[in-house]
Design an enzyme around this catalytic site. Structure first.
Site, PDB file in Angstrom:
ATOM      1  N   HIS A 240       0.573  -1.609  -0.023  1.00 57.25           N
ATOM      2  CA  HIS A 240       0.079  -0.358  -0.204  1.00 57.25           C
ATOM      3  C   HIS A 240       1.232   1.646  -0.274  1.00 57.25           C
ATOM      4  O   HIS A 240       0.642   2.013  -0.775  1.00 57.25           O
ATOM      5  CB  HIS A 240      -0.912  -0.021   1.864  1.00 57.25           C
ATOM      6  CG  HIS A 240      -1.663  -1.192   1.716  1.00 57.25           C
ATOM      7  ND1 HIS A 240      -1.823  -1.626   2.568  1.00 57.25           N
ATOM      8  CD2 HIS A 240      -2.756  -1.170   0.465  1.00 57.25           C
ATOM      9  CE1 HIS A 240      -3.140  -2.557   2.130  1.00 57.25           C
ATOM     10  NE2 HIS A 240      -3.578  -2.520   1.191  1.00 57.25           N
TER      11      HIS A 240
ATOM     12  N   ARG B 128      -3.840 -10.311   4.017  1.00 59.81           N
ATOM     13  CA  ARG B 128      -4.051 -11.546   4.636  1.00 59.81           C
ATOM     14  C   ARG B 128      -2.991 -12.333   5.223  1.00 59.81           C
ATOM     15  O   ARG B 128      -3.168 -13.068   5.179  1.00 59.81           O
ATOM     16  CB  ARG B 128      -4.816 -12.308   3.816  1.00 59.81           C
ATOM     17  CG  ARG B 128      -6.564 -11.328   3.868  1.00 59.81           C
ATOM     18  CD  ARG B 128      -7.327 -11.796   2.380  1.00 59.81           C
ATOM     19  NE  ARG B 128      -8.494 -12.240   2.916  1.00 59.81           N
ATOM     20  CZ  ARG B 128      -8.888 -11.225   1.893  1.00 59.81           C
ATOM     21  NH1 ARG B 128      -8.687 -10.575   1.006  1.00 59.81           N
ATOM     22  NH2 ARG B 128     -10.872 -10.698   2.002  1.00 59.81           N
TER      23      ARG B 128
END
Ligand code: PAF
Length: 280
Positions: A37, A187
């Site tokens: 990100h 995740r």
């Protein structure tokens, strides 16, 4: 930096950017920020005058049996990371702001959404496209930054932008990997140490596909057979898909004579992992 939580505050910000004729970048995220990100954020900071990062765990893209409840929420740490990079604007809406009680419109995503992820998560891309279009409209951004990690998501968003003439440019940024090759994902934190090692087989398999193709293998069926075998031998618990496909339509490439994308979705323990590699 104070997170923006209301539409009024966001509109005020967007009005100011418009008056100042600023180019605005948006980095839509669901939080639990990792270096993948942050690379998108870095690119937006470098390429646009103002950057708005959005953090919203979007319920409409999770099916009832999926991990919405346990999806990692690390807002304080996320804000710290963004602030350390010099991000000034973070939009953190509540669910009720994005989906008020009378909300009832939804995007039917492009045909490309029906394959691969679409077969296993049939409602996922409608949720993604709907929330992304809302975020584009709310922020009035000029450029949107997405990671190649979610390859099909990018195809769906690009198609939506094209089909609906959304006045925004979509930038696709490279996958950021751990030193051992594991694609960064929020995740990954679900994996225990053993599963984390097993997860490396996804990237090993993708690299093997690249080697096969560069050594002249052009039979898509043969390649996919090897992919599945490598994944199983490597210890994944199940494979949702392992394919070599056209990079735009995601149609299966039976005969390889140009650029393709190899894509995998597989389960390691209860964790569903995806990865991909563009080849050629
Ligand atoms: O890629 C994600 O994190 C999400 O799908 C997105 C684009 C932020 C929409 O909720």
């Amino acid at each position: 930096m104070t997170p923006i939580r209301t539409l009024e505050a966001l509109h005020e910000l967007a009005d100011g950017f418009q008056r100042a004729n600023e180019t605005v970048g948006i980095v839509p995220t669901m939080g639990a920020l990792h270096d993948g990100h942050l690379s998108l954020v870095r690119q937006s900071l470098d390429e646009t005058g103002e950057t708005i990062v959005t953090i919203f765990v979007n319920p409409s893209q999770f099916a009832p049996e999926e991990d919405l409840q346990r999806y990692p929420r690390t807002l304080d740490a996320d804000l710290e990371k963004l602030s350390a990079m010099g991000v000034k604007h973070v939009f953190v809406p509540e669910s009720a702001l994005m989906y008020p009680p009378n909300f009832s419109t939804s995007i039917v995503p492009a045909k490309v959404a029906t394959k691969l992820e679409g077969e296993f998560r049939p409602t996922h891309f409608a949720g993604v496209a709907t929330v992304v279009l809302k975020l584009f409209n709310m922020t009035r951004a000029d450029v949107a930054f997405f990671g190649q990690k979610d390859y099909q998501q990018v195809c769906v968003i690009q198609a939506m932008v094209e089909d609906f003439n959304v006045p925004i440019e979509v930038r696709v940024c490279p996958i950021i990997r751990e030193a051992d090759g594991l694609a960064m994902s929020s995740r990954n934190r679900y994996l225990d140490a053993e599963q984390r090692k097993t997860a490396l087989v996804l990237y090993r398999t993708l690299n093997h596909v690249r080697e096969l193709i560069s050594s002249g293998q052009n039979d898509g069926f043969e390649i996919v057979t090897e992919m599945r075998q490598l994944l199983i031998d490597g210890g994944v618990d199940s494979i949702d898909y392992a394919v070599v496909a056209d990079p735009k339509t995601l149609e299966t490439a039976n005969f390889i004579d140009g650029k393709v994308v190899a894509l995998i979705a597989a389960h390691v323990g209860k964790t569903r992992l995806i990865d991909n590699l563009v080849i050629g």
